[in-house]
Design an enzyme around this catalytic site. Structure first.
Site, PDB file in Angstrom:
ATOM      1  N   CYS A   1     -46.412  42.495-132.931  1.00  0.00           N
ATOM      2  CA  CYS A   1     -45.447  41.431-133.168  1.00  0.00           C
ATOM      3  C   CYS A   1     -45.866  40.207-134.061  1.00  0.00           C
ATOM      4  CB  CYS A   1     -44.752  41.286-131.860  1.00  0.00           C
ATOM      5  SG  CYS A   1     -44.297  42.526-131.043  1.00  0.00           S
TER       6      CYS A   1
ATOM      7  N   HIS B   1     -41.296  34.622-132.033  1.00  0.00           N
ATOM      8  CA  HIS B   1     -41.160  36.101-131.770  1.00  0.00           C
ATOM      9  C   HIS B   1     -40.052  36.179-130.662  1.00  0.00           C
ATOM     10  CE1 HIS B   1     -41.325  40.135-131.364  1.00  0.00           C
ATOM     11  NE2 HIS B   1     -42.018  40.289-130.203  1.00  0.00           N
TER      12      HIS B   1
ATOM     13  N   ASN C   1     -35.905  43.201-129.013  1.00  0.00           N
ATOM     14  CA  ASN C   1     -37.318  42.684-129.863  1.00  0.00           C
ATOM     15  C   ASN C   1     -37.482  43.878-130.962  1.00  0.00           C
ATOM     16  OD1 ASN C   1     -39.958  42.818-130.294  1.00  0.00           O
ATOM     17  ND2 ASN C   1     -40.714  42.916-128.250  1.00  0.00           N
TER      18      ASN C   1
END
Ligand code: ACO
Length: 349
Positions: free
Chosen positions: A128, A276, A306
């Site tokens: 990520c 993030h 996500n």
């Protein structure tokens, strides 16, 4: 020299899946997902859509903007994007869910689809944190070579195809999407654009977030019957603790960074922090530790869940297209994810 962001774009699949939709299929509830993660929906790509398809759409939107077109006419967008693509020297695509395993890179597939005939193209794997890493990698490639001027940096993910839909502990967390930016090297000495990046890794945690099967460590064997395809396994608690520390340490370090001409990076000076977004509680815990008002953090996890490497560029494009970025704004990004990796960028709009 400065590395300026001159275009942003995103692409999110139209199919929206709510927590209630998931609760009809697996043993979960809207109340559990919202209270534990802040997620309300996720967008899921159709079966036929792969990582490069979303990446191409996001890239075209960013390219068109770099070429001066931000309207809604698809033909005009494609024309503007095609022209801008010819001037791209570098394509970096961050993903954990590439079109193909190992080779070819998804960046090469995108390079062909957008017609960026003069560009080098490669993928990076940094979970990520991929977009944060990608921005610095592209910036470095532009900086070292006088002939390179423009780069396309993409974060694109089809996490829905790498999810174990029988594991309620992970499947409710992820969504699909892509975001992209165009960066340009200018020779002026301006304190704007990408000013600094902090990139870090803690490989000792490599098994806390892992796609275990299919690689050379654990290849599929001929005749083997498998229950699931390649999918994400996660030690949620371990990743949670790592993530809170990673955000806290990264922001603390970025705020202490001395950059000539910029002055101190105080909380007041920061216009926005784009984190993030794996879990809203992670961001809230880090904000509390740092005594930074939560309103400084741009959160859209409620809508997208996500989306791994796509989260930060999607957020950047949302802020940009909704007129929430002003010239001179100081933006901090902060990412963390598989690897384990973490880091952040300092950007002046
Ligand atoms: N619905 C209902 N109940 C659930 C669900 C669900 N979807 N998932 C787990 N539960 C249950 C568990 O079975 C457990 O029940 P039990 O107490 O009866 O055993 C209970 O809820 C608590 O489970 P925990 O795992 O302890 O829940 P926690 O509060 O730790 O939240 C979560 C889990 C949301 C995964 C959290 O640990 C987290 O966010 N971790 C970090 C995730 C992250 O940052 N990932 C980064 C990913 S980066 C990249 O992916 C690519």
């Amino acid at each position: 020299m400065a590395i300026e962001i001159i275009g942003t774009g995103r692409a999110v699949p139209p199919k929206k899946v709510s927590n209630d939709d998931l609760a009809a299929l697996i043993d979960t509830s809207d109340e559990w997902i919202r209270s534990h993660t802040g997620i309300g929906n996720r967008h899921i790509a159709d079966e036929s859509v792969a990582c490069s398809d979303l990446a191409v759409e996001a890239a075209k939107n960013a390219l068109a903007m770099a070429g001066g077109y931000t309207g809604n006419d698809p033909d005009q967008r494609d024309k503007a994007a095609e022209q801008a693509a010819a001037a791209i020297d570098v394509i970096i695509l961050a993903t954990a869910t590439a079109d193909f395993f190992g080779t070819p890179s998804t960046a090469c597939v995108v390079q062909s689809k957008i017609g960026a005939l003069n560009a080098m193209a490669m993928d990076i794997t940094a979970g990520c944190t991929g977009f944060v890493y990608g921005l610095e990698t592209a910036s470095g490639l532009l900086s070292v070579n006088p002939l390179r001027k423009r780069a396309l940096v993409i974060g694109s993910e089809i996490l829905s195809k790498m999810t174990n839909w029988d594991d309620r502990g992970t499947c409710v967390l992820f969504g699909d999407g892509a975001g992209a930016v165009i960066i340009e090297k200018t020779l002026d000495n301006r304190e704007s654009g990408l000013l600094y990046s902090l990139l870090r890794a803690d490989g000792s945690g490599n098994e806390s977030l892992v796609m275990r099967r299919g690689g050379s460590r654990n290849p599929y064997k001929k005749g083997e019957v498998v229950d699931t395809g390649i999918c994400i396994e996660m030690n949620g608690q371990e990743v949670y603790n790592f993530a809170v520390k990673a955000i806290t340490d990264t922001l603390e370090t970025l705020m202490k960074t001395k950059i000539e001409g910029l002055g101190d990076i105080s909380i007041e000076r920061i216009a926005r922090i784009i984190p993030h977004q794996a879990n809203a509680r992670i961001v809230q815990a880090a904000a509390k530790r740092l005594r930074i008002p939560i309103e400084k953090f741009y959160l859209n996890i409620e809508e997208y869940a996500n989306t791994s490497s796509a989260t930060i560029p999607i957020a950047l494009d949302e802020l940009n297209r909704s007129g929430q970025l002003n010239k001179g704004d100081l933006i901090l990004t902060v990412g963390f994810g598989g690897g384990l990796t973490y880091g952040g960028n300092i950007i002046i709009i």
